[in-house]
Design an enzyme around this catalytic site. Structure first.
Site, PDB file in Angstrom:
ATOM      1  N   ASP A  33       2.758  35.997  14.780  1.00  0.00           N
ATOM      2  CA  ASP A  33       2.990  36.419  13.633  1.00  0.00           C
ATOM      3  C   ASP A  33       2.892  35.255  12.321  1.00  0.00           C
ATOM      4  O   ASP A  33       3.749  34.716  12.285  1.00  0.00           O
ATOM      5  CB  ASP A  33       4.190  37.197  13.440  1.00  0.00           C
ATOM      6  CG  ASP A  33       4.271  38.018  11.687  1.00  0.00           C
ATOM      7  OD1 ASP A  33       3.664  37.518  10.995  1.00  0.00           O
ATOM      8  OD2 ASP A  33       5.103  38.714  11.739  1.00  0.00           O
ATOM      9  N   PHE A  42      11.114  38.844  11.960  1.00  0.00           N
ATOM     10  CA  PHE A  42      10.855  39.812  11.029  1.00  0.00           C
ATOM     11  C   PHE A  42       9.107  40.112  11.221  1.00  0.00           C
ATOM     12  O   PHE A  42       8.434  39.336  11.074  1.00  0.00           O
ATOM     13  CB  PHE A  42      11.030  39.365   9.604  1.00  0.00           C
ATOM     14  CG  PHE A  42      10.811  40.618   8.557  1.00  0.00           C
ATOM     15  CD1 PHE A  42      11.696  41.649   8.447  1.00  0.00           C
ATOM     16  CD2 PHE A  42       9.753  40.533   7.736  1.00  0.00           C
ATOM     17  CE1 PHE A  42      11.372  42.592   7.511  1.00  0.00           C
ATOM     18  CE2 PHE A  42       9.394  41.360   6.743  1.00  0.00           C
ATOM     19  CZ  PHE A  42      10.440  42.600   6.729  1.00  0.00           C
ATOM     20  N   LYS A  84       0.071  37.755   2.808  1.00  0.00           N
ATOM     21  CA  LYS A  84       0.772  36.736   1.911  1.00  0.00           C
ATOM     22  C   LYS A  84      -0.221  35.922   1.212  1.00  0.00           C
ATOM     23  O   LYS A  84      -0.889  36.207   0.392  1.00  0.00           O
ATOM     24  CB  LYS A  84       2.058  36.133   2.503  1.00  0.00           C
ATOM     25  CG  LYS A  84       3.138  37.209   2.731  1.00  0.00           C
ATOM     26  CD  LYS A  84       4.606  36.681   3.040  1.00  0.00           C
ATOM     27  CE  LYS A  84       5.491  37.890   3.076  1.00  0.00           C
ATOM     28  NZ  LYS A  84       6.316  37.963   4.324  1.00  0.00           N
TER      29      LYS A  84
HETATM   30  C1  LIG Z   1       6.402  39.377   4.941  1.00  0.00           C
HETATM   31  C2  LIG Z   1       6.268  39.284   6.253  1.00  0.00           C
HETATM   32  C3  LIG Z   1       5.782  40.473   7.160  1.00  0.00           C
HETATM   33  C4  LIG Z   1       5.599  41.773   6.488  1.00  0.00           C
HETATM   34  O1  LIG Z   1       4.544  41.717   5.429  1.00  0.00           O
HETATM   35  P1  LIG Z   1       4.306  42.816   4.234  1.00  0.00           P
HETATM   36  O2  LIG Z   1       3.188  42.368   3.543  1.00  0.00           O
HETATM   37  O3  LIG Z   1       5.599  42.991   3.357  1.00  0.00           O
HETATM   38  O4  LIG Z   1       4.225  43.992   5.073  1.00  0.00           O
HETATM   39  C5  LIG Z   1       5.659  40.553   8.281  1.00  0.00           C
HETATM   40  N1  LIG Z   1       5.952  39.444   9.284  1.00  0.00           N
HETATM   41  C6  LIG Z   1       6.385  38.138   8.776  1.00  0.00           C
HETATM   42  C7  LIG Z   1       6.456  36.829   9.535  1.00  0.00           C
HETATM   43  C8  LIG Z   1       6.777  38.354   7.246  1.00  0.00           C
HETATM   44  O5  LIG Z   1       7.171  37.201   6.775  1.00  0.00           O
END
Ligand SMILES: *Cc1c(COP(=O)(O)O)cnc(C)c1O
Length: 415
Positions: free
Chosen positions: A237, A152, A266
């Site tokens: 990521d 994701f 986050k």
């Molecule tokens: C939550 C998440 C995203 C997206 O982040 P947003 O701030 O919602 O755009 C991308 N990569 C990972 C691994 C995530 O957990």
């Protein structure tokens, strides 16, 4: 002249029914919201409009605030900064952004930073950087980015296409080209997917959204070696895993495969919207003068929150805390699994945990826990996901285990 209802910006008492009605009538229908209007938080607790208290094992949900609600250090810093200067464009320098960039550079090996407001934007930045860097270094044909199935990376078009899950993509075609997906932790598949045409490999060190699946050491090392062999960039990521969540500052440190680019968001904003794309000196040349930008990216307010979050992480030893509390959570979950027979697998790293249930009742368990005063999430019908704040204490883990076990029993999770 249309009628305007008076606007109460900070009502003393929030009317929960009214909030749900406004939201149902006037928000897009994209979110499946739970029946709670949250009005206040303190540490790992939340209160709804009716005054009901919840133990929060989700960092506000989706791991968005891992340093505790209304954290006094972050709140004080943000209040002072908003009185000084909340916004200034990137036509100017500002202290919080530059100080945060310098502090993040010390975490290595990515010593240059581009700030934005979210994880998706951080990954978009990484995608643009990888493409332009590879075209310059390897030629126009080297445009492909390899990512993992079940990954994701966010909801914007590029990040969405990088995401290896058709359910997020369907209906939004045509998607941008140039992405290839391989099964996560499949070294042979990665070897056959990476070649001269590859610009970069983009991976989560732990698949977060799809249920907490840590990478294997072999997989990440293979990615590093393949990138070196073919002159491609390795992007981690770390939007969900970064900033201490897994018990290391960056999750890649568990595996020892050094990235060229890191995306984070986050936890780093301490509850405010803050994202960053970090890159090594060489990789950062992929984004040159005029190549990218973001109006609110690196604003003093969000970066002050980021600085306060980073200082808290260090001063309070929260990365080490994530190891200790993560171990404790894991022991309590293992014991719960042994007692109930309802869990087929537990996967965890630091304060990220995924529980596979024997029965497809994860959403029922999640909703029942909420009604019983515990916030958790489900990533599929069989999998519960736990992402407590880094400040959680053992007693608050014990408190949640009681509720979780009670509701798993009622939902027949092991039946
Ligand atoms: C939550 C998440 C995203 C997206 O982040 P947003 O701030 O919602 O755009 C991308 N990569 C990972 C691994 C995530 O957990």
């Amino acid at each position: 002249m249309p009628h305007h209802a008076a606007i109460d910006v900070l009502p003393d008492q929030v009317d929960g029914e009214q909030v749900m009605a406004w939201s149902r009538d006037h928000n897009f229908r994209n979110y499946g919201r739970l029946p709670a209007v949250m009005v206040r938080g303190e540490g790992v607790y939340l209160w709804d409009a009716g005054g009901k208290r919840y133990l929060d094992w989700e960092s506000g949900g989706r791991a968005g605030n891992a340093l505790g609600h209304a954290n006094p250090v972050i709140a004080a810093a943000v209040k002072s900064q908003v009185d000084r200067l909340a916004y200034i464009s990137n036509d100017f320098y500002n202290y919080p952004q530059a100080r945060l960039a310098a502090a993040l550079a010390e975490t290595g090996p990515c010593t240059r930073a581009f700030f934005c407001n979210s994880g998706a934007e951080a990954n978009e930045t990484a995608i643009k950087l990888v493409r332009k860097w590879a075209k310059r270094k390897k030629g126009e044909g080297a445009t492909e980015i390899v990512t993992a199935l079940k990954s994701f990376h966010g909801r914007t078009l590029g990040a969405l296409t990088a995401t290896g899950q058709p359910k997020f993509q369907s209906g939004f075609e045509p998607l941008p080209g140039g992405f290839t997906h391989v099964p996560f932790n499949d070294v042979a598949a990665l070897e056959s997917a990476v070649g001269p045409q590859t610009a970069g490999v983009m991976l989560e060190p732990v698949l977060g959204e799809s249920g907490i699946h840590p990478a294997t050491r072999d997989f990440l090392h293979a990615a590093r070696q393949l990138c070196d062999r073919h002159g491609a960039l390795l992007v981690m990521d770390e939007v969900q895993t970064g900033f201490g969540r897994t018990g290391k500052f960056w999750a890649w440190e568990h595996f020892g495969a050094k990235p060229d680019v890191i995306a984070c968001a986050k936890t780093m904003g301490g509850g405010l919207p803050l994202g960053v794309c970090l890159a090594t000196e060489d990789a950062s040349t992929g984004i040159g003068p005029g190549d990218h930008g973001c109006t609110f990216g690196g604003n003093p307010l969000a970066c002050t929150a980021g600085l306060a979050a980073l200082k808290l992480l260090r001063d309070d030893g929260l990365v080490e805390q994530a190891v200790l509390r993560g171990d404790y959570l894991r022991r309590r979950l293992d014991a719960l699994a042994a007692r109930t027979g309802a869990v087929t697998e537990i996967r965890s790293l630091g304060l990220m945990a995924g529980l596979d249930l024997r029965q497809p009742v994860a959403f029922d368990v999640m909703k029942a826990c909420l009604a019983d005063g515990l916030v958790i999430s489900a990533s599929s019908e069989n999998t519960l996901r736990l992402l407590p704040a880094l400040i959680i204490e053992d007693a608050q883990i014990d408190e949640g285990i009681v509720i979780l076990e009670r509701q798993m029993g009622k939902a027949g999770a092991g039946a």
